[in-house]
Each structure stands twice: as C-alpha cells, then as structure tokens.
Design a protein around this motif. Structure first.
Motif, short mmCIF file in Angstrom:
data_model
loop_
_atom_site.label_atom_id
_atom_site.label_comp_id
_atom_site.label_asym_id
_atom_site.label_seq_id
_atom_site.Cartn_x
_atom_site.Cartn_y
_atom_site.Cartn_z
N CYS A 48 -0.61 6.03 5.58
CA CYS A 48 -1.35 6.34 4.36
C CYS A 48 -2.84 6.06 4.49
O CYS A 48 -3.27 4.91 4.49
CB CYS A 48 -0.77 5.56 3.19
SG CYS A 48 1.01 5.79 2.97
N VAL B 71 2.74 3.70 -5.63
CA VAL B 71 3.47 4.94 -5.35
C VAL B 71 4.27 5.41 -6.55
O VAL B 71 5.21 6.18 -6.41
CB VAL B 71 4.36 4.79 -4.09
CG1 VAL B 71 3.51 4.57 -2.85
CG2 VAL B 71 5.37 3.68 -4.26
N PRO C 259 0.18 8.88 -4.24
CA PRO C 259 -0.06 7.43 -4.13
C PRO C 259 -1.54 7.11 -4.37
O PRO C 259 -2.42 7.87 -4.00
CB PRO C 259 0.33 7.11 -2.69
CG PRO C 259 1.20 8.23 -2.26
CD PRO C 259 0.73 9.44 -3.01
#
Length: 145
Positions: free
Chosen positions: A90, A133, A138
């Motif tokens: 991420c 999330v 997210p």
C-alpha cells in the motif's frame, strides 16, 4: 465430466480459502494485524516485528508506531506484507496523496509498486501511522503520540 468435477473442486477450494483465510474484523475483510507491516527508510524497508500493524479502536483501522527525528528530511514509507505481495503493498494512490501530514488523510493504492508515501515530521517524536480500510479506498494518516 472430469473437467466439470475439477472446476467445481477448484471453485469450492477457492471459496473455502477466501472465507477462512486471514481472519476477519467483522466486515468480511482480512485482519491486517496478522500479516501487514509499516515499512520504510526507518525500518530499512524490512518487515520488522515491532512495526507489525496493530488493531486500532475503530473497526478496520490499523496502526504502527515509529520514533522519528525531525531533521527536515522526508521519511518514505508504505504498508506492506513481508513479501511485498500484490494487493498487500500500500502506497499513495495519486500524486496528491504522496505527502502525508499530521492529521491529513490521503488515499492509498494497495497494489502499488514504487509509490512511497512521504512524511516530514514537524518535531522529533513518536508517531502513529494509520491505515483505514473501512471504506472503498484505503486511507492513510499520521498522528503524533
């Protein structure tokens, strides 16, 4: 007949794995505290146990803490599993999300490759790095302890 049986068996295995794997936080999502880490220049990009994500007080929100020195230079970081797996890596979603400031939420893309977040601490302190999330996209934010 054999092909149909094989397809049914594979589909059943995929469903069973998806339903039982990784735990759940009540929303059907995987429990990130089981396999995700805060990774960055301050961890030498390693998946270190002290930077493994913990559950926050809110559902589907996770965090890890790091003590950072305010020397005017940005720290690059991401949230990722130990293997930099696709879907568990991420970084920032768009260029406008690259720089994170205390209290500012930015969007994350968990299929990123080289999109590292940047954070320049305003003072030397311990900071909590969050990933939320709970929504469709997210979000990442930082708070000073």
């Amino acid at each position: 007949m054999f092909k149909k049986l094989l397809l049914v068996t594979l589909a059943a295995a995929a469903l069973a794995t998806g339903c039982s794997g990784g735990g759940s936080s009540g929303s059907g999502k995987r429990d990130l505290s089981e396999f995700m880490y805060l990774r960055g220049v301050f961890t030498w990009w390693d998946a270190e146990p002290e930077f493994q994500l913990k559950k926050a007080d809110k559902p589907d929100v996770y965090f890890a803490s790091a003590e950072l020195v305010a020397d005017g230079q940005p720290y690059d970081f991401k949230f990722a599993d130990a293997g930099w797996s696709a879907g568990s890596n991420c970084g920032f979603k768009g260029k406008e999300d690259e720089v994170v400031e205390v209290g500012k939420r930015v969007k994350s893309n968990c299929s990123s490759a080289f999109e590292n977040f940047k954070f320049t601490p305003p003072e030397t302190a311990v900071y909590d790095f969050f990933i939320d999330v709970s929504g469709e996209v997210p979000e990442v934010y930082i708070e000073k302890q």
